[in-house]
Motif scaffolding. Sequence first.
Motif, mmCIF file in Angstrom:
data_model
loop_
_atom_site.group_PDB
_atom_site.id
_atom_site.type_symbol
_atom_site.label_atom_id
_atom_site.label_comp_id
_atom_site.label_asym_id
_atom_site.label_seq_id
_atom_site.Cartn_x
_atom_site.Cartn_y
_atom_site.Cartn_z
ATOM 1 N N VAL A 151 -21.328 48.844 9.920
ATOM 2 C CA VAL A 151 -21.148 47.814 8.911
ATOM 3 C C VAL A 151 -19.775 47.117 9.275
ATOM 4 O O VAL A 151 -18.892 48.043 9.458
ATOM 5 C CB VAL A 151 -21.326 48.183 7.639
ATOM 6 C CG1 VAL A 151 -20.841 47.170 6.577
ATOM 7 C CG2 VAL A 151 -22.695 48.677 7.271
ATOM 8 N N GLU A 152 -19.624 45.775 9.302
ATOM 9 C CA GLU A 152 -18.315 45.229 9.896
ATOM 10 C C GLU A 152 -17.928 44.564 8.378
ATOM 11 O O GLU A 152 -16.644 44.589 8.294
ATOM 12 C CB GLU A 152 -18.696 44.240 10.790
ATOM 13 C CG GLU A 152 -18.817 44.704 12.181
ATOM 14 C CD GLU A 152 -18.487 43.805 13.407
ATOM 15 O OE1 GLU A 152 -17.976 44.159 14.324
ATOM 16 O OE2 GLU A 152 -18.711 42.595 13.135
ATOM 17 N N THR A 153 -18.648 43.864 7.731
ATOM 18 C CA THR A 153 -18.252 42.978 6.632
ATOM 19 C C THR A 153 -19.182 43.243 5.592
ATOM 20 O O THR A 153 -20.166 43.341 5.570
ATOM 21 C CB THR A 153 -17.963 41.637 6.870
ATOM 22 O OG1 THR A 153 -19.434 40.996 7.204
ATOM 23 C CG2 THR A 153 -17.123 41.178 8.203
ATOM 24 N N VAL A 154 -18.355 43.255 4.213
ATOM 25 C CA VAL A 154 -19.050 43.444 3.050
ATOM 26 C C VAL A 154 -18.623 42.365 2.072
ATOM 27 O O VAL A 154 -17.360 42.079 1.967
ATOM 28 C CB VAL A 154 -18.952 44.624 2.438
ATOM 29 C CG1 VAL A 154 -19.755 44.709 0.923
ATOM 30 C CG2 VAL A 154 -19.543 45.986 3.359
ATOM 31 N N THR A 155 -19.246 41.374 1.315
ATOM 32 C CA THR A 155 -18.780 40.548 0.498
ATOM 33 C C THR A 155 -19.629 40.643 -0.700
ATOM 34 O O THR A 155 -20.633 41.104 -0.911
ATOM 35 C CB THR A 155 -19.336 38.970 0.805
ATOM 36 O OG1 THR A 155 -18.477 39.007 2.108
ATOM 37 C CG2 THR A 155 -18.761 37.943 0.006
ATOM 38 N N VAL A 156 -18.658 40.654 -1.974
ATOM 39 C CA VAL A 156 -19.297 41.051 -3.217
ATOM 40 C C VAL A 156 -18.789 40.013 -4.213
ATOM 41 O O VAL A 156 -17.499 39.600 -4.373
ATOM 42 C CB VAL A 156 -18.792 42.485 -3.731
ATOM 43 C CG1 VAL A 156 -19.345 42.841 -5.319
ATOM 44 C CG2 VAL A 156 -19.168 43.678 -2.901
ATOM 45 N N ALA A 157 -19.863 39.308 -4.549
ATOM 46 C CA ALA A 157 -19.812 38.138 -5.689
ATOM 47 C C ALA A 157 -20.218 38.551 -7.104
ATOM 48 O O ALA A 157 -21.211 38.744 -7.160
ATOM 49 C CB ALA A 157 -20.479 36.980 -5.022
ATOM 50 N N MET A 158 -19.213 38.614 -7.954
ATOM 51 C CA MET A 158 -19.811 38.426 -9.250
ATOM 52 C C MET A 158 -19.456 37.240 -10.010
ATOM 53 O O MET A 158 -18.307 36.743 -9.903
ATOM 54 C CB MET A 158 -19.412 39.706 -9.899
ATOM 55 C CG MET A 158 -19.501 41.064 -9.276
ATOM 56 S SD MET A 158 -18.996 42.603 -10.471
ATOM 57 C CE MET A 158 -20.621 42.755 -11.433
ATOM 58 N N ALA A 159 -20.161 36.802 -11.061
ATOM 59 C CA ALA A 159 -20.068 35.677 -11.660
ATOM 60 C C ALA A 159 -18.801 35.622 -12.205
ATOM 61 O O ALA A 159 -18.094 36.620 -13.228
ATOM 62 C CB ALA A 159 -21.200 35.369 -12.849
ATOM 63 N N GLY A 160 -18.343 34.188 -12.115
ATOM 64 C CA GLY A 160 -16.846 34.311 -12.888
ATOM 65 C C GLY A 160 -15.510 35.022 -11.840
ATOM 66 O O GLY A 160 -14.325 34.529 -12.454
ATOM 67 N N ASP A 179 -13.389 35.382 -8.156
ATOM 68 C CA ASP A 179 -13.694 35.173 -6.573
ATOM 69 C C ASP A 179 -14.202 36.282 -5.936
ATOM 70 O O ASP A 179 -14.145 37.734 -6.276
ATOM 71 C CB ASP A 179 -12.135 35.079 -6.278
ATOM 72 C CG ASP A 179 -11.599 33.645 -6.429
ATOM 73 O OD1 ASP A 179 -12.345 32.967 -7.088
ATOM 74 O OD2 ASP A 179 -10.357 33.565 -6.726
ATOM 75 N N PRO A 180 -14.943 36.228 -4.813
ATOM 76 C CA PRO A 180 -15.625 37.220 -4.106
ATOM 77 C C PRO A 180 -14.620 38.309 -3.623
ATOM 78 O O PRO A 180 -13.354 38.028 -3.054
ATOM 79 C CB PRO A 180 -16.550 36.552 -2.900
ATOM 80 C CG PRO A 180 -16.515 35.203 -3.484
ATOM 81 C CD PRO A 180 -15.238 34.912 -4.079
ATOM 82 N N ALA A 181 -14.918 39.486 -3.727
ATOM 83 C CA ALA A 181 -14.205 40.633 -2.987
ATOM 84 C C ALA A 181 -14.738 40.909 -1.750
ATOM 85 O O ALA A 181 -15.993 40.490 -1.455
ATOM 86 C CB ALA A 181 -14.176 41.975 -3.639
ATOM 87 N N ARG A 182 -14.117 40.964 -0.690
ATOM 88 C CA ARG A 182 -14.315 41.044 0.781
ATOM 89 C C ARG A 182 -13.799 42.424 1.422
ATOM 90 O O ARG A 182 -12.692 42.758 1.103
ATOM 91 C CB ARG A 182 -13.943 39.784 1.757
ATOM 92 C CG ARG A 182 -14.265 38.680 0.873
ATOM 93 C CD ARG A 182 -13.996 37.338 1.755
ATOM 94 N NE ARG A 182 -14.193 36.227 1.058
ATOM 95 C CZ ARG A 182 -15.432 35.561 0.876
ATOM 96 N NH1 ARG A 182 -16.343 36.196 1.497
ATOM 97 N NH2 ARG A 182 -15.575 34.383 0.292
#
Length: 263
Positions: A203-212, A214-217
Amino acid sequence: MVRLPLPALAALALLGAAAPAAPAPGRPPTVARDPLGSPLWALHAARLFAGAPVVFDPAVRVALPVIAENQHIFPVAVDARALGGVRRIVILADLNPIPVAVDFAPGGAAPWLALRIKLDQRTPVRAAVLAGDGRWHVSGAWVDAAGGGCSAPPVSRARGDWAEHLGELRGAAFATPEGTRLRFTVRHPMDTGLVENVPAYHVETVTVAMAGHDPARLTVWGAVAEDPAFTLLFPGRPGAATLHLRDSNGREFSGRVPGPDRP
């Protein structure tokens, strides 16, 4: 606990994404004296921090066992909430053949991260935190390990079932007094390229988006354990999380984790 399905894109170099731009000509790198006495600290510091000031700071709390019971799945948790304006958290093991495990940009998440890594021998394990003051705040400890965590084939390769489950995602969100704790894992062999006849594949990249928020990367390397498991912390009760992962063969995996107490 919810089980999430999946399915494809690109690649990254070992330390390139973790290292900032080289220092300006004529500006010597600032390498702090290492309280752990690691033989490779100066090399890693010069490459990773590119002349930015570095301080060893107990405000960066690194929770880890001092003896690795299993060098293939070694737990590390980093809490940098005592610092302001955290932009990046880099977790590295100095004497690993792949020193950097993950480079975490919290975005709207708290500067807190837990995961499992591989250890190839006795080594310092550290967290380096780029804070709002422009300095890298570093903390860590020596860990005794039997060795071979990066150079042995993963269990899924030995069983031969890894391709059937590649990219399967599981996750859950929990309400805590500190906020919403999100834990998720993805089935992936996380091959280091150090096993004979098994090329690097991770795995190279992970993006986590939660409402309200900014995404964590996260930028991830093969030093992260097989079937990576990550735990993040978000302020409040933000609802569902959307996950998007990409591996070094260009495959993409996506899923959704409901918020605490929500379907």
